[in-house]
Scaffold this active site. Structure first.
Site, PDB file in Angstrom:
ATOM      1  N   ILE A 167       6.028  -2.903  -7.436  1.00  0.00           N
ATOM      2  CA  ILE A 167       5.194  -1.466  -7.543  1.00  0.00           C
ATOM      3  C   ILE A 167       5.800  -0.693  -6.850  1.00  0.00           C
ATOM      4  O   ILE A 167       5.721  -0.792  -5.655  1.00  0.00           O
ATOM      5  CB  ILE A 167       3.719  -1.848  -7.234  1.00  0.00           C
ATOM      6  CG1 ILE A 167       3.129  -2.895  -8.048  1.00  0.00           C
ATOM      7  CG2 ILE A 167       2.964  -0.440  -7.570  1.00  0.00           C
ATOM      8  CD1 ILE A 167       1.678  -3.326  -7.680  1.00  0.00           C
ATOM      9  N   ARG A 168       6.675   0.437  -7.346  1.00  0.00           N
ATOM     10  CA  ARG A 168       7.311   1.205  -6.483  1.00  0.00           C
ATOM     11  C   ARG A 168       8.091   0.712  -5.125  1.00  0.00           C
ATOM     12  O   ARG A 168       7.923   1.102  -4.223  1.00  0.00           O
ATOM     13  CB  ARG A 168       6.274   2.416  -6.012  1.00  0.00           C
ATOM     14  CG  ARG A 168       5.928   3.395  -7.188  1.00  0.00           C
ATOM     15  CD  ARG A 168       4.998   4.575  -6.730  1.00  0.00           C
ATOM     16  NE  ARG A 168       4.067   4.445  -5.938  1.00  0.00           N
ATOM     17  CZ  ARG A 168       3.789   4.868  -4.602  1.00  0.00           C
ATOM     18  NH1 ARG A 168       4.497   5.874  -4.251  1.00  0.00           N
ATOM     19  NH2 ARG A 168       2.452   4.778  -4.315  1.00  0.00           N
TER      20      ARG A 168
ATOM     21  N   GLU B 257       0.806 -11.529  -3.959  1.00  0.00           N
ATOM     22  CA  GLU B 257      -0.409 -11.754  -3.799  1.00  0.00           C
ATOM     23  C   GLU B 257      -1.159 -11.058  -5.191  1.00  0.00           C
ATOM     24  O   GLU B 257      -2.166 -11.429  -5.394  1.00  0.00           O
ATOM     25  CB  GLU B 257      -1.195 -10.915  -2.782  1.00  0.00           C
ATOM     26  CG  GLU B 257      -1.049  -9.257  -2.829  1.00  0.00           C
ATOM     27  CD  GLU B 257      -0.137  -8.558  -2.529  1.00  0.00           C
ATOM     28  OE1 GLU B 257       1.086  -9.322  -2.431  1.00  0.00           O
ATOM     29  OE2 GLU B 257       0.044  -7.582  -2.650  1.00  0.00           O
TER      30      GLU B 257
ATOM     31  N   HIS C 224       5.269  -8.241  -4.694  1.00  0.00           N
ATOM     32  CA  HIS C 224       3.665  -8.419  -4.225  1.00  0.00           C
ATOM     33  C   HIS C 224       3.245  -9.840  -4.650  1.00  0.00           C
ATOM     34  O   HIS C 224       2.516  -9.907  -5.710  1.00  0.00           O
ATOM     35  CB  HIS C 224       2.674  -7.531  -5.111  1.00  0.00           C
ATOM     36  CG  HIS C 224       2.675  -5.932  -4.671  1.00  0.00           C
ATOM     37  ND1 HIS C 224       1.574  -5.680  -3.621  1.00  0.00           N
ATOM     38  CD2 HIS C 224       3.402  -4.814  -4.579  1.00  0.00           C
ATOM     39  CE1 HIS C 224       1.849  -4.290  -3.327  1.00  0.00           C
ATOM     40  NE2 HIS C 224       2.942  -3.891  -3.920  1.00  0.00           N
TER      41      HIS C 224
ATOM     42  N   ARG D 163      12.977   3.312   0.545  1.00  0.00           N
ATOM     43  CA  ARG D 163      11.773   3.376  -0.388  1.00  0.00           C
ATOM     44  C   ARG D 163      11.989   3.664  -1.885  1.00  0.00           C
ATOM     45  O   ARG D 163      12.841   4.214  -2.134  1.00  0.00           O
ATOM     46  CB  ARG D 163      10.840   4.445   0.379  1.00  0.00           C
ATOM     47  CG  ARG D 163      10.316   3.876   1.663  1.00  0.00           C
ATOM     48  CD  ARG D 163       9.341   4.745   2.387  1.00  0.00           C
ATOM     49  NE  ARG D 163       8.373   5.303   1.305  1.00  0.00           N
ATOM     50  CZ  ARG D 163       7.278   6.163   1.584  1.00  0.00           C
ATOM     51  NH1 ARG D 163       7.407   6.785   2.850  1.00  0.00           N
ATOM     52  NH2 ARG D 163       6.231   5.979   0.989  1.00  0.00           N
TER      53      ARG D 163
ATOM     54  N   GLY E 221       0.921  -1.190   0.164  1.00  0.00           N
ATOM     55  CA  GLY E 221      -0.105  -0.205   0.047  1.00  0.00           C
ATOM     56  C   GLY E 221       0.986   1.182  -0.168  1.00  0.00           C
ATOM     57  O   GLY E 221       1.762   1.305  -0.853  1.00  0.00           O
ATOM     58  N   GLU E 222       0.953   2.220   1.017  1.00  0.00           N
ATOM     59  CA  GLU E 222       1.482   3.243   1.107  1.00  0.00           C
ATOM     60  C   GLU E 222       2.125   3.180   2.465  1.00  0.00           C
ATOM     61  O   GLU E 222       1.120   3.414   3.357  1.00  0.00           O
ATOM     62  CB  GLU E 222       0.876   4.616   0.608  1.00  0.00           C
ATOM     63  CG  GLU E 222       1.618   5.610   0.156  1.00  0.00           C
ATOM     64  CD  GLU E 222       2.266   6.232   0.936  1.00  0.00           C
ATOM     65  OE1 GLU E 222       3.751   6.547   0.861  1.00  0.00           O
ATOM     66  OE2 GLU E 222       1.821   6.656   2.171  1.00  0.00           O
ATOM     67  N   SER E 223       3.521   3.311   2.660  1.00  0.00           N
ATOM     68  CA  SER E 223       3.953   3.018   3.916  1.00  0.00           C
ATOM     69  C   SER E 223       3.801   4.102   5.015  1.00  0.00           C
ATOM     70  O   SER E 223       3.412   3.776   6.334  1.00  0.00           O
ATOM     71  CB  SER E 223       5.355   2.418   3.838  1.00  0.00           C
ATOM     72  OG  SER E 223       5.972   3.361   3.509  1.00  0.00           O
TER      73      SER E 223
ATOM     74  N   CYS F 114       6.095  -5.595   0.336  1.00  0.00           N
ATOM     75  CA  CYS F 114       6.387  -4.123  -0.263  1.00  0.00           C
ATOM     76  C   CYS F 114       6.046  -2.945   0.910  1.00  0.00           C
ATOM     77  O   CYS F 114       6.899  -2.923   1.767  1.00  0.00           O
ATOM     78  CB  CYS F 114       5.330  -3.685  -1.447  1.00  0.00           C
ATOM     79  SG  CYS F 114       5.859  -2.339  -2.402  1.00  0.00           S
TER      80      CYS F 114
END
Ligand code: GLN
Length: 205
Positions: free
Chosen positions: A144-145, A182, A180, A116, A51-53, A83
Site C-alpha cells: 500500500i503506497r 498483518e 503489510h 517512499r 500508516g503515514e510515516s 511499510c
C-alpha cells in the site's frame, strides 16, 4: 509457542497496529500497545506498524520516543517495521513531502536508504505472491503506497525483492518489510519475527 511467552510491543500512535496485535496474540505472544517511553520497559520485541510515516515521525517527537526506541534496540530488543514503520527504521528517507523540505527524521537502525511511495501512489496499491528467502512458498504480500530500499549496507541482508527493488531486509535484530504482512491471512512473517525475538533474547541472556 513452546516456552515462556514473548513480550512484544506494538507502537500504537497511528496506523495498522490492531492487526499486528491480533496476529501476534494468535501466535502466543503477550502484546502491549506502546505510546510512551515507559511502555518499552520489559519488552522483548517491538513492531512499528504501517500508516503515514511523516505523521508517525511527528508523533515520535511529540511523545519523546526516538531515543528510547534506539536504546531499546541497543539493549538487545528486536524491532520490526512494516511499510511506514520500515521507513522509520532506515538510515536515510528519500521522497519526503516538499513542505518538510524533503527531509524526514528516522531511527537509523537499518543500514539502507528508503524511497517512499516507490511503486506509485494509492491507486498503485497491489497484492502479489512474493518469493521470500527462507519461506518455501511465496508470501501473499499487500503493498500500500509501499516504499523500497536501496543503497543497502553490507550488514543488512535482502530477503525479498519486487520488480527489482528490495522490499524486505534483515539486519541482526532488525526486520523491515515494505509490505503489510498483518493484512494477509498468512502468519509466517510474524512467526519469523517471533523467532528472531527469541534468538536475540537467548543471545542476550
Ligand atoms: N506511503 C506511506 C508513507 O510514506 C506508507 C504507507 C503505508 O504504511 N502503508 O508513510
Amino acid at each position: 509457542m513452546a516456552g515462556k511467552p514473548l513480550h512484544i510491543g506494538v507502537l500504537a500512535l497511528q496506523g495498522a497496529f490492531r492487526e499486528h496485535r491480533q496476529r501476534l496474540e494468535s501466535l502466543g505472544a503477550l502484546v502491549r500497545e506502546v505510546r510512551l517511553p515507559a511502555d518499552l520497559v520489559g519488552l522483548d520485541g517491538l513492531v512499528l506498524p504501517g500508516g503515514e510515516s511523516t505523521t508517525m515521525a511527528r508523533l515520535l517527537t511529540e511523545y519523546a520516543l526516538w531515543q528510547p526506541i534506539r536504546k531499546f534496540h541497543a539493549g538487545g530488543g528486536a524491532v520490526w517495521g512494516t511499510c511506514a514503520g520500515a521507513i522509520l527504521l532506515a538510515r536515510e528517507v528519500r521522497g519526503a513531502p516538499p513542505q518538510f523540505g524533503g527531509q524526514q527524521a528516522s531511527l537509523g537502525l537499518l543500514d539502507a536508504a528508503v524511497q517512499r511511495n516507490a511503486f506509485g501512489r494509492q491507486i498503485n496499491s497491489f497484492a502479489a505472491p512474493l518469493p521470500v528467502s527462507g519461506l518455501e512458498e511465496p508470501f501473499p504480500a499487500v503493498f500500500i503506497r509501499a516504499p523500497a530500499f536501496s543503497d543497502v549496507g553490507s550488514q543488512a541482508t535482502v530477503l525479498a525483492t519486487w520488480e527489482g527493488q528490495a522490499v524486505m531486509l534483515r539486519q541482526g535484530a532488525v526486520l523491515a518489510t515494505a509490505f503489510h504482512p498483518e493484512l494477509s491471512p498468512d502468519a509466517r512473517i510474524h512467526a519469523l519475527f517471533l523467532m528472531m525475538v527469541a534468538e536475540t533474547k537467548t543471545e542476550m541472556a
